[in-house]
Design an enzyme around this catalytic site. Structure first.
Site, short mmCIF file in Angstrom:
data_model
loop_
_atom_site.label_atom_id
_atom_site.label_comp_id
_atom_site.label_asym_id
_atom_site.label_seq_id
_atom_site.Cartn_x
_atom_site.Cartn_y
_atom_site.Cartn_z
N LYS A 1 1.81 -3.01 6.46
CA LYS A 1 2.25 -3.42 5.15
C LYS A 1 3.58 -3.21 5.15
O LYS A 1 4.20 -4.07 4.49
CB LYS A 1 1.31 -2.40 4.19
CG LYS A 1 -0.07 -2.78 4.32
CD LYS A 1 -0.07 -4.17 3.27
CE LYS A 1 -1.60 -4.48 3.11
NZ LYS A 1 -1.84 -5.74 2.48
N SER B 1 0.77 -1.20 0.07
CA SER B 1 0.03 0.04 0.11
C SER B 1 0.69 1.27 -0.20
O SER B 1 1.92 1.11 0.52
CB SER B 1 -1.02 0.12 1.26
OG SER B 1 -1.57 1.30 1.37
N TYR C 1 -2.50 0.20 9.90
CA TYR C 1 -2.46 -0.41 8.53
C TYR C 1 -1.31 -0.21 7.85
O TYR C 1 -0.62 -1.24 7.14
CB TYR C 1 -3.72 0.14 7.76
CG TYR C 1 -3.45 -0.34 6.62
CD1 TYR C 1 -4.03 -1.75 6.07
CD2 TYR C 1 -3.50 0.58 5.35
CE1 TYR C 1 -4.01 -1.93 4.67
CE2 TYR C 1 -3.39 0.31 3.88
CZ TYR C 1 -3.80 -1.16 3.81
OH TYR C 1 -3.69 -1.51 2.41
#
Length: 325
Positions: free
Chosen positions: A145, A117, A141
């Site tokens: 990643k 991402s 998040y």
């Protein structure tokens, strides 16, 4: 020989599956159906229902289907929600990736394309993000990643002298939109396009999150990229890994210029023909002002390019959602 697509019953993953089969490759799907839908998986593709956290299931699936590579799309993908659910985010995205790599090693599977991402960059201090731009994720998040990318890197180093050294690449992107198949649409309750579509279908006013960002019109700016283009890049990466060609550790799948939320809202009005002025809610935690990346490296190696205008992205997503009833 086949490729395992984790999360292949989801919005992005099912497009990857279609792109694989369209390229004459065999796909197998592993999905726990927490957000994916069986109807998104083509009827001629094997769907294994289960979690990537189930180590035994992952290895058995790799062996039983003679898998030669993994496209790892499964994960918890909501940056804002990850601030409230960091432990869940790390379990799904970090532990899940670790288990996949462990199962791959046990089954002698050595190729993996990782769905990363642009959130790994946080709020960049440069106008255009490149692959080596500093990584400062601003949400659990994004952190998860980035750790996933580290796991691939470290496993590749550890297996470099083995009979089956890990070959890998990570594809970084942000807002994936549109549809390349009328039977598949974005079902996320947190992404901009489905939020707007559901409001319009319900006859209510769409809501956006924040208009006080440090951007020209006050709304945040992102790379909005068509899901069909993203899927093709995954397949190109898989082919490059399988053929033994040189490949970079990571590629940014960026537009090079980006679009603001206001620009997207204007396109929504044009395409749907429904006049509205969006309501403005508070910012979501963990959402940076601007992330726009160059896609030059991916264009060189993965035939990456923006094949759709903003109106085409909106139209394809809108038509797919309306066809679902």
């Amino acid at each position: 020989m086949s490729w395992l697509v984790t999360g292949g019953a989801g919005y992005i993953g099912s497009h990857v599956v279609r792109a694989l089969t369209g390229a004459g490759m065999t796909a197998v799907v592993l999905d726990d159906l927490s957000s994916g839908r069986p109807s998104f998986v083509p009827g001629d593709v094997t769907l294994v229902e289960g979690s990537i956290l189930d180590r035994e299931l992952v290895e058995r699936t790799l062996r039983e289907h003679a898998v030669t590579g993994v496209i790892h799309v499964a994960g918890f993908k909501y940056a804002g929600v990850s601030v409230q659910r960091p432990l869940h985010t790390y379990a799904q995205n970090v532990e899940g990736t670790r288990i996949i790599l462990e199962a791959m090693a046990a089954a002698d599977v050595s190729n993996i394309v990782f769905s990363s991402s642009a959130a790994v960059f946080g709020t960049p201090d440069v106008p255009l993000v490149e692959e080596d731009t500093a990584k400062r994720p601003s949400s659990p998040y994004g952190e998860s990643k980035l750790i996933g990318e580290w796991l691939l890197r470290d496993q590749a180093i550890a297996t470099a002298a083995s009979e089956h050294p890990l070959r890998h690449t990570s594809l970084r992107y942000f807002n994936v939109v549109g549809s390349a198949d009328p039977s598949v649409y974005d079902v996320s309750p947190h992404n901009l396009f489905p939020i707007v579509f559901e409001a319009l279908l319900a006859g209510t006013t769409p809501r956006i999150f924040g208009d006080d960002y440090d951007t020209p019109d006050g709304t945040n700016v992102r790379d909005y990229v068509h899901v069909g283009d993203i899927a093709l890049a995954h397949v190109a990466a898989a082919k490059r890994l399988e053929s033994g060609e040189p490949i970079e550790a990571a590629y940014n799948l960026g537009s090079g210029d980006g679009l603001s939320v206001k620009q997207i809202m204007d396109a929504m009005v044009r395409v749907t023909g429904i006049e509205f002025v969006p309501e403005v809610g508070p910012r979501r935690p963990g959402d940076p002002d601007r992330i726009v990346a160059t896609g030059a490296l991916a264009a060189r190696d993965l035939d990456w390019r923006m094949r759709h205008t903003v109106d085409e992205m909106v139209r394809s997503g809108w038509e797919a959602r309306r066809s679902a009833g």
